[in-house]
Design a protein around this motif. Structure first.
Motif, mmCIF file in Angstrom:
data_model
loop_
_atom_site.group_PDB
_atom_site.id
_atom_site.type_symbol
_atom_site.label_atom_id
_atom_site.label_comp_id
_atom_site.label_asym_id
_atom_site.label_seq_id
_atom_site.Cartn_x
_atom_site.Cartn_y
_atom_site.Cartn_z
ATOM 1 N N ASN A 136 -9.706 18.726 -45.153
ATOM 2 C CA ASN A 136 -8.850 17.551 -44.988
ATOM 3 C C ASN A 136 -8.972 16.624 -46.192
ATOM 4 O OD1 ASN A 136 -7.039 16.219 -42.966
ATOM 5 N ND2 ASN A 136 -8.524 14.570 -43.216
ATOM 6 N N GLU A 137 -10.199 16.399 -46.615
ATOM 7 C CA GLU A 137 -10.434 15.538 -47.775
ATOM 8 C C GLU A 137 -9.846 16.154 -49.044
ATOM 9 O OE1 GLU A 137 -11.285 12.389 -49.979
ATOM 10 O OE2 GLU A 137 -11.417 12.460 -47.803
ATOM 11 N N LEU A 138 -10.028 17.467 -49.211
ATOM 12 C CA LEU A 138 -9.464 18.135 -50.388
ATOM 13 C C LEU A 138 -7.943 18.042 -50.404
ATOM 14 C CD1 LEU A 138 -11.611 21.385 -50.735
ATOM 15 C CD2 LEU A 138 -11.460 19.490 -52.358
ATOM 16 N N ARG A 141 -6.910 14.495 -51.314
ATOM 17 C CA ARG A 141 -7.087 14.233 -52.742
ATOM 18 C C ARG A 141 -6.087 15.020 -53.584
ATOM 19 N NH1 ARG A 141 -12.835 15.937 -53.358
ATOM 20 N NH2 ARG A 141 -12.180 16.302 -55.482
ATOM 21 N N ALA A 142 -5.832 16.278 -53.199
ATOM 22 C CA ALA A 142 -4.932 17.132 -53.977
ATOM 23 C C ALA A 142 -3.480 16.674 -53.880
ATOM 24 C CB ALA A 142 -5.052 18.576 -53.510
ATOM 25 N N THR A 143 -3.063 16.231 -52.699
ATOM 26 C CA THR A 143 -1.655 15.877 -52.512
ATOM 27 C C THR A 143 -1.377 14.394 -52.766
ATOM 28 O OG1 THR A 143 -1.983 15.585 -50.129
ATOM 29 C CG2 THR A 143 -1.235 17.746 -50.876
ATOM 30 N N GLU A 144 -2.203 13.521 -52.236
ATOM 31 C CA GLU A 144 -1.940 12.088 -52.374
ATOM 32 C C GLU A 144 -2.415 11.523 -53.707
ATOM 33 O OE1 GLU A 144 -3.503 9.978 -48.987
ATOM 34 O OE2 GLU A 144 -2.377 11.249 -47.584
ATOM 35 N N ASP A 145 -3.565 12.013 -54.163
ATOM 36 C CA ASP A 145 -4.150 11.466 -55.392
ATOM 37 C C ASP A 145 -3.845 12.332 -56.618
ATOM 38 O OD1 ASP A 145 -5.250 9.640 -53.631
ATOM 39 O OD2 ASP A 145 -7.213 10.602 -53.587
ATOM 40 N N ASN A 146 -3.227 13.486 -56.376
ATOM 41 C CA ASN A 146 -2.948 14.434 -57.465
ATOM 42 C C ASN A 146 -4.214 14.780 -58.251
ATOM 43 O OD1 ASN A 146 -0.535 15.669 -57.602
ATOM 44 N ND2 ASN A 146 0.443 14.136 -58.925
ATOM 45 N N GLU A 149 -9.187 18.361 -59.762
ATOM 46 C CA GLU A 149 -10.407 19.031 -59.291
ATOM 47 C C GLU A 149 -10.224 19.522 -57.851
ATOM 48 O OE1 GLU A 149 -14.921 17.705 -58.315
ATOM 49 O OE2 GLU A 149 -14.135 17.051 -60.269
ATOM 50 N N ALA A 150 -9.644 18.686 -56.995
ATOM 51 C CA ALA A 150 -9.387 19.074 -55.606
ATOM 52 C C ALA A 150 -8.354 20.203 -55.557
ATOM 53 C CB ALA A 150 -8.896 17.872 -54.800
ATOM 54 N N GLY A 155 -7.303 25.888 -54.700
ATOM 55 C CA GLY A 155 -6.809 27.146 -55.266
ATOM 56 C C GLY A 155 -7.842 28.256 -55.174
ATOM 57 N N GLU A 156 -9.089 27.925 -55.482
ATOM 58 C CA GLU A 156 -10.178 28.910 -55.395
ATOM 59 C C GLU A 156 -10.400 29.353 -53.948
ATOM 60 O OE1 GLU A 156 -13.900 27.955 -57.316
ATOM 61 O OE2 GLU A 156 -12.824 27.016 -58.990
#
Length: 170
Positions: A136-138, A141-146, A149-150, A155-156
Motif C-alpha cells: 500500500n505504501e509503495l 509513493r509510486a502513484t501519488e508521489d511519482n 525508488e517505489a 517493478g521488481e
C-alpha cells in the motif's frame, strides 16, 4: 446458593445498567450450563446485548467472551473511526477463520478498506497484513508521489512474483 446469588447480581447489573461485562458473563453461563440450564439461544441474546457491533451470523460457534470483546472493539474502530489497523486485523481474522467463520470475500473487503492503493487482483496467497502495508505504501509513493525508488521496487516485485502475481508488463 452462591451461584444463585451470583446469578441474581448479574441479572440485576445486566438488566438495569446495561452492563456488558455482566451480560457477557450471563451468556457464558448459558453456554457452559454453569448454574443455569445450558441454552445457546439465551447465550446469543446476552452476547448480542453485550457486544452490539458484532455481526453474530459470522461468529465461529466456538466463540468466547475475549474473542467477542476483541471483535466488537475492532468493528468499532474499523467502522466508526475508519482505522486501517483495525480493518486489516478484521481482514486477517476472516482470512484465517480466527474467532469468525473463514470468509475470503469479507477478508478481501476489509483488506481493501485498509489498503486502498493495493490492486487485490494481483495479490498472491498467503496474504498477510505486513506485506499489504508495504505494498500500500509503495503504491501510494509510486502513484501519488511519482517516487522512482517505489516504482522500481514495485517493478521488481512484479518481475519476481514476490507477494504479487508475476507480470513482466507491469
Amino acid at each position: 446458593k452462591e451461584v444463585i446469588k451470583k446469578l441474581n447480581e448479574l441479572y440485576k447489573r445486566a438488566m438495569e445498567g446495561s452492563d456488558p461485562e455482566a451480560q457477557s458473563q450471563l451468556a457464558e453461563m448459558y453456554v457452559s450450563g454453569q448454574g443455569v440450564k445450558q441454552n445457546t439461544d439465551k447465550a446469543m441474546e446476552w452476547y448480542q446485548r453485550a457486544f452490539p457491533r458484532v455481526p453474530f451470523q459470522i461468529i465461529n460457534p466456538l466463540f468466547n467472551r475475549g474473542v467477542l470483546k476483541k471483535i466488537n472493539e475492532l468493528y468499532k474502530h474499523a467502522t466508526e473511526e475508519n482505522d486501517p489497523e483495525a480493518q486489516s486485523q478484521l481482514a486477517e481474522m476472516y482470512a484465517n477463520g480466527q474467532g469468525v467463520k473463514q470468509d475470503m470475500e469479507r477478508a478481501r473487503e476489509w483488506y481493501q478498506r485498509a489498503f486502498p492503493k493495493v490492486p487485490f487482483e494481483d495479490i498472491t496467497p498467503p496474504v498477510n497484513r505486513e506485506n499489504l502495508k508495504k505494498l500500500n505504501e509503495l503504491y501510494k509513493r509510486a502513484t501519488e508521489d511519482n517516487d522512482p525508488e517505489a516504482q522500481s521496487e514495485l517493478g521488481e516485485m512484479y518481475a519476481n512474483g514476490q507477494d504479487v502475481k508475476q507480470n513482466h508488463k507491469k
